[in-house]
Structure formats: structure tokens, C-alpha cells
Scaffold this motif. Sequence first.
Motif, PDB file in Angstrom:
ATOM      1  N   TYR A 214      88.011  49.770  12.836  1.00 60.31           N
ATOM      2  CA  TYR A 214      87.973  48.320  13.080  1.00 60.31           C
ATOM      3  C   TYR A 214      87.010  47.655  12.098  1.00 60.31           C
ATOM      4  O   TYR A 214      87.348  46.660  11.446  1.00 60.31           O
ATOM      5  N   GLU A 215      85.807  48.188  11.993  1.00 62.86           N
ATOM      6  CA  GLU A 215      84.788  47.586  11.131  1.00 62.86           C
ATOM      7  C   GLU A 215      85.201  47.583   9.665  1.00 62.86           C
ATOM      8  O   GLU A 215      84.886  46.652   8.927  1.00 62.86           O
ATOM      9  N   ASP A 216      85.913  48.618   9.238  1.00 64.57           N
ATOM     10  CA  ASP A 216      86.352  48.716   7.844  1.00 64.57           C
ATOM     11  C   ASP A 216      87.383  47.641   7.483  1.00 64.57           C
ATOM     12  O   ASP A 216      87.595  47.365   6.302  1.00 64.57           O
ATOM     13  N   LEU A 251      93.352  53.561  20.593  1.00 58.65           N
ATOM     14  CA  LEU A 251      92.499  52.379  20.455  1.00 58.65           C
ATOM     15  C   LEU A 251      92.812  51.608  19.175  1.00 58.65           C
ATOM     16  O   LEU A 251      92.790  50.371  19.158  1.00 58.65           O
ATOM     17  N   GLU A 252      93.106  52.324  18.094  1.00 56.87           N
ATOM     18  CA  GLU A 252      93.467  51.671  16.829  1.00 56.87           C
ATOM     19  C   GLU A 252      94.800  50.939  16.919  1.00 56.87           C
ATOM     20  O   GLU A 252      95.057  49.989  16.178  1.00 56.87           O
ATOM     21  N   PHE A 253      95.635  51.359  17.874  1.00 53.00           N
ATOM     22  CA  PHE A 253      96.949  50.745  18.072  1.00 53.00           C
ATOM     23  C   PHE A 253      96.847  49.282  18.504  1.00 53.00           C
ATOM     24  O   PHE A 253      97.778  48.500  18.320  1.00 53.00           O
ATOM     25  N   PHE A 254      95.692  48.856  19.033  1.00 56.31           N
ATOM     26  CA  PHE A 254      95.531  47.491  19.529  1.00 56.31           C
ATOM     27  C   PHE A 254      95.043  46.514  18.461  1.00 56.31           C
ATOM     28  O   PHE A 254      94.677  45.383  18.781  1.00 56.31           O
ATOM     29  N   ALA A 255      95.061  46.928  17.207  1.00 60.51           N
ATOM     30  CA  ALA A 255      94.631  46.030  16.132  1.00 60.51           C
ATOM     31  C   ALA A 255      95.574  46.135  14.942  1.00 60.51           C
ATOM     32  O   ALA A 255      96.134  47.198  14.651  1.00 60.51           O
ATOM     33  N   VAL A 256      95.727  45.009  14.258  1.00 63.43           N
ATOM     34  CA  VAL A 256      96.601  44.904  13.086  1.00 63.43           C
ATOM     35  C   VAL A 256      95.724  44.616  11.869  1.00 63.43           C
ATOM     36  O   VAL A 256      94.826  43.761  11.945  1.00 63.43           O
ATOM     37  N   PRO A 257      95.955  45.297  10.737  1.00 64.22           N
ATOM     38  CA  PRO A 257      95.070  45.143   9.573  1.00 64.22           C
ATOM     39  C   PRO A 257      95.316  43.891   8.732  1.00 64.22           C
ATOM     40  O   PRO A 257      95.118  43.909   7.521  1.00 64.22           O
ATOM     41  N   VAL A 258      95.736  42.819   9.369  1.00 61.06           N
ATOM     42  CA  VAL A 258      95.900  41.525   8.696  1.00 61.06           C
ATOM     43  C   VAL A 258      95.528  40.427   9.686  1.00 61.06           C
ATOM     44  O   VAL A 258      95.593  40.628  10.900  1.00 61.06           O
ATOM     45  N   TYR A 259      95.161  39.281   9.160  1.00 64.44           N
ATOM     46  CA  TYR A 259      94.875  38.132  10.029  1.00 64.44           C
ATOM     47  C   TYR A 259      96.184  37.480  10.453  1.00 64.44           C
ATOM     48  O   TYR A 259      97.054  37.190   9.620  1.00 64.44           O
TER      49      TYR A 259
END
Length: 405
Positions: A214-216, A251-259
Motif C-alpha cells: 500500500y505504502e509503495d 488485503l492487497e485485493f482491496f486496493a487499486v494501483p491507480v487513483y
Amino acid sequence: MQQRQHLVLLLFSFFLLFQTSNGHNITRLLAKHPSLSTFNHYLTLTHLAQEINRRTTITVLALDNTAMSSLLAKKPSIYTLKNILYLHVLLDYFGAKKLHQITNGTALAATMFQATGVAPGVAGFVNITDFKGGKVGFGAEDNGGSLDSFFVKSVEEIPYNISVIQISKALPSAIAEAPTPGPSELNITGIMSAHGCKVFADTLLANSEAMGTYEDNVNGGLTVFCPLDDPFKAFLPKYKNLTASRKASFLEFFAVPVYQSLSMLKSNNGLMNTLATDGASKFDFTVQNEGEEVTLKTKVNTVKIIGTLLDEEPVAIYTIDKVLMPRELFKAAPTPAPAPAPEEAADAPKGSKSKSKSKSASTPESDSPADSPDDDPADDNAAVSFGGARFAAVRLSFLLVFLLL
């Protein structure tokens, strides 16, 4: 003859509707006005111009170069400056005429600063008051009722899409002008914990691998969908049964690497990769929207976005009503069939052997994996809908010309 005139008028209205659906470009609108060049430059630099272009029914309170120089003399960081400029974008349409026709002479307008979720209480609202003698005053609601910025002139108007009006000076606001941390300094778990997602945030903090991922991605763009406390608390027993690598992937599944702003999510249907996506381990979900409702869907279940905790490029955080489950980890619930399934459906799902080699997290926790997702033709329909509208507009225009001959 009268019926024909009515038909022509109707077709002309449709034509105008399709033509105005193209939206607006604030950078181009302001480029025609050199006295607003500094304001235009910082709308681009803060990426606020892109957000303005994605919205409709808005009013931009533009500042000339002199007013911008006074604002920049305070040397705000680029992130603080963005909050200040957010306060100058009203989420309603106010043309010059409407400013002098405000009901009871005063109105309170929400701004994009309010929409970010950063502004507490009414700090993201602007008071507009029509004074005697034709003066119209503007003031941030958290500025003690002071209205010391005034309407200068209308710059550009596209009713009722966007209005750009010049005001005499920047709207002072202690909240908007407060030092703002950069994306890498944002405490995303703190934001989630304070707004109903504490269980998810604590679980994320406890997993160093997922938290590091997430932080990266914060600086480059990150969109998080956090389940509310009650559904995630009920889900914890299933989470605790996952292996360490599967917990991180989950846990990583709940975030997308773009705004992804909420307006972007509302205007886009289709598959979306996540931080957990890794080659054959898809860990994706489908975004679907109907009106104002946005849902996220996997082969296992569907959840709904129900709130916005933060929407400030490059980071957005939304709350969801249930725990979205990736098919790579969980088995889809069986659906009752009205008749016996075809013989082909009895075959074991394909690809499970190759998935087990790619990543330990790609094998579902249940006895057998859910079927692989097929490409959804409905997703492609969304991509061509805009082009279809343009084609329809052209056809209508030709028909209009024919009828007028």
C-alpha cells in the motif's frame, strides 16, 4: 405544418443534448484569458483541472494573476494550494444571471474541498450573498461570516454545465490553508480507523507485506475499498484460516494501483486489477454502476460503495458494505438451477493446475476453485456508448437539415 415544426424542434433539442455531452476543458477555456494564466497553470500543476473536467454542473471561481501572486506569496505547499483551489470550485452552476437571482439573497454552496472528505463540518462550503447595488460577495463558511471577495465578471459560461466567474481575491480559510501532508505522509490507516474501518485498518497494519505494498503505491496513485467494521469483524474467522501469503494477497485485493475518483468509477464499467494482481493470479473485480450506485463484483459476491473517506488525487478511500471476496481464494456460492446442468458443466474447472504453480494465493481456500471469469460483453458496451452517441448526433443533424429544406 405545425406537426413538422414540432418534430424539427424536438430533433434539434436532441441534437443539442448530444453536442453538449462532450463536456468541457477548463484549461482551454482559461487559455483564452491571459489575465488568468497563473490560475490556469496551478489548476494543471495540482491536477485539479482533470477533476474539474470530469465534473458537470460546477462553477469555478477564477483568480487573476494579481490575486494569485498574493496567494502564492504565502508560499503554501502544492498540496495546501490544491486544498485552497478546491475551495474555489463550487458543486453547483452559478452564472452571472443566477448570482443576482439567489433566493432570499444568500446561498450556501458545497465545494470540491467539501467533497474530498478532508474539510470538517461546514469548512468546505462557500457563502454567496447578493448585496444592494449589484455587488455579490463570497466567503468561506469557516471564515466567521466575512464576505470580502466580490464578483468581478463572468469569464465563460456553458449552461448548465460549467460557469467560470472571476472574483476579486482568494477566499481565506484557516482549514484549507492549513499545512497539508504529501501523499507519502498520509496516514491512510488512520483515516480508515477514524471513519468506521478500524478492524480492516488494524488487520492491514498487522500485515507488513500488504501494508508495504500500500505504502509503495501511495505516491503513484491508490484507491482503497475498505469494508466497514461489522462485516469485516464477522469475516475475521475466515481470514485467520488463510495462509500468510494468502492473507497478504487478500488485503492487497482491496486496493487499486491507480487513483479513481467517484465520478470516474461512476462513468466506467469493467474489470479492474488490484495490488494483488500477479500474472495468472488475476485477483480482479468488475466495477458496475447504475445511476449513483457503484458496485464491485467477483464470481463470489457483490458489494456496494456506500461512502467516501478521502478523494484527493492521488489517493481515494471508499467504504463498502460487505467484504468483497476474490474467486482465487474463495469458492462461489452455488446457484440453484431450474434444470439439470449440461453435461459440459460437470467437468472440473480448467486452469487450477497452472494457478497452483504461479502463486500460493491463487488456489482458493475452499475445496475447489470457482470457475474462471468470462469476459463480459456488457463491459465493452460501456466503452462504445460515447461513440454511439456521437454517431447518433451526426445522423440527427442530417435529418434536421433535410426537414428544414
